[in-house]
Design a protein around this motif. Structure first.
Motif, PDB file in Angstrom:
ATOM      1  N   TRP A 108       0.811  -1.214   0.000  1.00  0.00           N
ATOM      2  CA  TRP A 108       0.000   0.000   0.000  1.00  0.00           C
ATOM      3  C   TRP A 108       0.851   1.274   0.000  1.00  0.00           C
ATOM      4  N   PRO A 109       1.917   1.353   0.794  1.00  0.00           N
ATOM      5  CA  PRO A 109       2.728   2.582   0.737  1.00  0.00           C
ATOM      6  C   PRO A 109       3.335   2.816  -0.636  1.00  0.00           C
ATOM      7  N   ALA A 110       3.877   1.758  -1.262  1.00  0.00           N
ATOM      8  CA  ALA A 110       4.468   1.926  -2.595  1.00  0.00           C
ATOM      9  C   ALA A 110       3.405   2.308  -3.608  1.00  0.00           C
ATOM     10  N   ALA A 111       2.231   1.683  -3.512  1.00  0.00           N
ATOM     11  CA  ALA A 111       1.146   2.015  -4.436  1.00  0.00           C
ATOM     12  C   ALA A 111       0.690   3.458  -4.241  1.00  0.00           C
ATOM     13  N   GLY A 112       0.590   3.898  -2.976  1.00  0.00           N
ATOM     14  CA  GLY A 112       0.183   5.280  -2.710  1.00  0.00           C
ATOM     15  C   GLY A 112       1.187   6.281  -3.236  1.00  0.00           C
ATOM     16  N   LEU A 113       2.493   5.985  -3.057  1.00  0.00           N
ATOM     17  CA  LEU A 113       3.526   6.898  -3.542  1.00  0.00           C
ATOM     18  C   LEU A 113       3.494   7.003  -5.061  1.00  0.00           C
ATOM     19  N   ALA A 114       3.403   5.880  -5.752  1.00  0.00           N
ATOM     20  CA  ALA A 114       3.381   5.897  -7.218  1.00  0.00           C
ATOM     21  C   ALA A 114       2.151   6.631  -7.740  1.00  0.00           C
ATOM     22  N   ALA A 115       0.991   6.375  -7.113  1.00  0.00           N
ATOM     23  CA  ALA A 115      -0.233   7.043  -7.555  1.00  0.00           C
ATOM     24  C   ALA A 115      -0.181   8.538  -7.279  1.00  0.00           C
ATOM     25  N   GLY A 116       0.312   8.904  -6.091  1.00  0.00           N
ATOM     26  CA  GLY A 116       0.412  10.326  -5.772  1.00  0.00           C
ATOM     27  C   GLY A 116       1.368  11.060  -6.685  1.00  0.00           C
TER      28      GLY A 116
END
Length: 787
Positions: free
Chosen positions: A218-226
């Protein structure tokens, strides 16, 4: 005890969270890095006290529900950080990083990684872990150490990649990959078209969800999406044209980062179990020492001034992700809390040292003409000076016919200043100076007296004096309006248009502004116009609090951004680049006008920070290291424009009217009135009857007073300037001004030289190509002219 209350297991943590948030908001500046540990401590106390309130914590805050909350906190925190990083990425500039700087950046990344590897192998050997868990633990700890000191730049990228590898592998489902691709393409389309801007948050959230389905944590996905969403916002902000429609959402990211980081830290505390910490004191101490050592080594490798300390709560993102994957225990979380607490006294000491450095006295002279603005500037100069030091007031008597006052008028003005100073307890030393112009006299006295600054009251006649003074004096120049209200301001707001923060004396000027206000610089609010907020914080060398700094895209957005503070008594310091310098653009002049209209009762200090003397004297728009074109290879008119710094590649002005004004300023560096009149004339021509020399090259030419020979200025912008009257954007703008009394022959000859440069030498391609400037700027010999 709370059994009769509805939803106590939700309401008690919620109340504790808001109490924690209020405490950090109120006392954060005094707590230093302990403000990052306080939410964790209160969260853990809340979790530990569940039993005392009559309900069992495992029923809600242990197990799957806490895992969902922790994932959400990590994802949202990284989403916001990613938006901030993507939106505020630096535009490319015409220079490359030096080898030493690249080595420092590499070392700054390598040192925390080495410490993380040592920790992982040490704990792995103690616990007899396998190779794969040790590698994953090393990645998790490296990400935590990177995020403990910075939330942007290479460290953020490296941390995101490390966290991505923590998650479980496996082939991603086809539908998840297809969904991720679709969301990315949609964000690219919005960034390119500028339409459906309001859907960016939803698309970023959808991208995070689909990336999680692909197997990313989730953190990696949130960073990439942001980051993807931030890039889309940035692409819209950089689109040619006006700035009024630029989306404001990312510019609130600075405050949103605080909220998300606070929630993250509090959720981290909710998951701590005192029972699991029994016997973990050695591990806690080792982790705390490793975090502190990594921060200090990172700062040394990067060349940071002063002691580097862990400052970012984003460290808990990596630690929570590692805990969710079973790689670290609660001891790592508590170790981070201990590191923040140990660093707190040093952080507070550093802040006090910064505040103490605000006490450096500024020796200034005050230029006196007449009026209350000049006499009010005496109080401002006194606030900058050391206690009991006199303030020197200078009135310049000009030659007959000049703008300066007569001897009688000078004497009367200085008498009023001495009387006003006496009534305020300020010792004023009056002096009458004779010189050819007011600006020349003030500059000469300032150099003779070794003054740090020249202060002018912002009256009706001061603009022309100010413009001339900036070209003759390299120290700080300050023009202040309503100076009596400055020290009485409840809040002081520093504003800098992008480029102003690069001035040689910017950081000392920030501290001097705080000194005149009478409070530490960390109490100042700050706003960056046209660039990321962190650029302003970095340039202040620690004088400005990052938590009190935000950014807006355009000077037009400043009044709206300050609307929430309008009810308070505000004072403003506007840092501006000097006209004619490479960093200057019309926004530097328009911002004080907009502020004066929006806040008519506020003190406004227009501050030009000290520059390197050579830069102030020459004011060139092209760097000195560029070689001069060889004689005879380019038309004389073009070569003269280069020599005088009137070739401006990669202009940052997105609006044609601003670009034209900068070019006319290059033609009239010492006459802002003539520049403004000509810019208005050229802007009307560009809108109604534009002339294209070749496709994409706009020609603006006129006869005007103030030039002794045909004068050329050329500006380029690869993104272009759209004009309604033309089917394609203008990418090169050519301004030619000939003397008003010259005949048509010289003007036509100048046009012939310009046409030959674009037709035979490919000047437009060279301006817009990879070299960004024609070959004459790099020393290459272009093909010979063919007439």
């Amino acid at each position: 005890m709370l059994a009769d209350f509805a939803y106590p297991s939700l309401m008690v943590p919620l109340l504790a969270f808001f109490i924690s948030r209020s405490m950090v908001r109120t006392f954060g500046a005094r707590l230093g890095s302990a403000a990052k540990a306080l939410p964790v401590i209160l969260g853990s106390l809340t979790a530990a006290s569940f039993g005392a309130f009559g309900f069992d914590s495992p029923s809600l805050w242990a197990g799957d529900f806490y895992g969902v909350v922790a994932d959400a906190a990590c994802a949202i925190a990284m989403l916001v950080i990613g938006i901030e990083a993507g939106y505020s990425r630096r535009q490319r500039i015409n220079k490359t990083a030096s080898a030493p700087r690249m080595l420092r950046q590499a070392a700054a990344l390598a040192v925390p990684a080495a410490i993380a590897i040592a920790l992982a192998f040490g704990f792995g050997a103690f616990n007899r872990s396998g190779t794969l868990p040790i590698v994953r633990t090393a990645l998790a700890l490296a990400a935590a150490l990177w995020l403990s000191t910075e939330r942007n730049g290479p460290g953020l990228l490296a941390a995101g990649l490390a966290i991505a590898f923590i998650g479980s592998g496996g082939a991603p489902p086809f539908m998840a990959v297809a969904a991720s691709t679709g969301f990315i393409l949609a964000l690219l389309a919005i960034g390119a078209s500028g339409r459906a801007v309001g859907s960016i948050p939803a698309l970023a959230l959808g991208l995070a969800w689909s990336l999680r389905a692909c197997g990313a944590s989730w953190p990696a996905a949130g960073l990439a999406a942001g980051f993807s969403g931030g890039l889309a916002w940035r692409a819209i902000a950089e689109r040619p044209g006006g700035t009024s429609s630029r989306p404001p959402a990312p510019e609130g990211a600075g405050k949103t980062v605080f909220e998300s980081m606070h929630a993250l830290a509090f959720v981290t505390g909710l998951g701590l179990s005192p029972a699991r910490l029994v016997g973990a004191l050695p591990a806690i101490a080792i982790v705390a020492v490793a975090i502190l050592a990594s921060a200090m080594a990172h700062g040394l490798a990067k060349g940071t001034r002063g002691m580097a300390l862990p400052t970012e709560a984003a460290i808990f993102v990596a630690l929570l992700a590692a805990k969710q994957a079973g790689l670290v225990s609660d001891a790592a979380m508590v170790g981070a809390v201990v590191a923040f607490l140990v660093a707190a006294p040093f952080a507070v000491l550093r802040q006090s040292q910064v505040a103490g450095s605000d006490a450096r006295a500024i020796k200034a002279i005050v230029g006196i003409s007449s009026g209350d603005q000049d006499r009010g500037a005496i109080t401002f100069a006194s606030a900058l000076a050391a206690p009991d030091d006199p303030v020197r007031a200078i009135c310049v008597v000009g030659s007959p016919g000049s703008a300066g006052p007569s001897s009688t008028q000078a004497e009367e003005a200085l008498v009023r200043c001495v009387v006003a100073g006496t009534s305020m307890g300020v010792h004023v030393l009056p002096s009458v100076v004779s010189d050819g112009s007011v600006a020349a006299g003030l500059a000469r006295v300032a150099r003779e007296r070794r003054a740090d600054a020249i202060i002018l009251g912002s009256g009706n006649r001061s603009r022309s004096i100010l413009d001339e003074l900036l070209g003759q004096y390299s120290g700080s120049v300050i023009a202040i309006r309503r100076p009596a209200a400055y020290a009485a301001s409840r809040r002081l707001v520093i504003l800098a248009v992008s480029g102003a923060e690069t001035a040689h004396g910017f950081a000392p000027a920030v501290r001097a502004a705080a000194r005149a206000w009478g409070r530490p610089s960390r109490a100042i609010d700050a706003m960056m116009v046209g660039s990321r907020a962190s650029a302003l914080v970095d340039a202040s060398e620690g004088a400005i609090d990052p938590g009190s700094t935000l950014s807006v895209q355009s000077w037009r957005d400043v009044p709206a951004a300050l609307e929430a503070l309008a009810s308070q008594k505000l004072g403003f310091v506007v840092f501006s680049a000097r006209p004619g310098s490479k960093a200057w653009n019309p926004g530097h002049d328009r911002l004080p006008v907009v502020l004066d209209a929006a806040f008519p009762e506020s003190a406004i200090a227009l501050w030009y920070a000290a520059t390197e003397p050579s830069a102030a004297a020459e004011g060139q728009g092209v760097p000195h290291e560029l070689s001069r074109p060889e004689a005879g290879t380019w038309p004389p008119l073009v070569a003269a424009a280069f020599d005088s710094g009137r070739i401006l590649p990669d202009m940052r002005e997105a609006a044609m009217v601003d670009a034209i004004r900068r070019l006319t300023d290059a033609v009239y560096p010492a006459d802002r009135g003539a520049s403004g009149r000509l810019a208005a004339e050229f802007s009307g021509i560009a809108r109604k009857e534009p002339i294209e020399l070749t496709p994409g090259v706009l020609l603006l030419h006129a006869h005007a007073r103030g030039v002794s020979m045909p004068t050329l200025a050329i500006g380029s912008r690869p993104a272009g300037w759209p004009l309604v009257a033309l089917s394609s954007p203008v990418r090169v703008t050519v301004v030619l001004v000939s003397p008003l009394d010259s005949g048509p022959e010289s003007h036509l000859e100048a046009l012939t030289q310009i046409a030959a440069a674009f037709r035979n030498l490919g000047l437009a391609d060279r301006l817009l190509g990879g070299s960004a400037v024609p070959s004459m700027l790099s020393g290459e010999t272009p093909p010979s002219l063919e007439f």
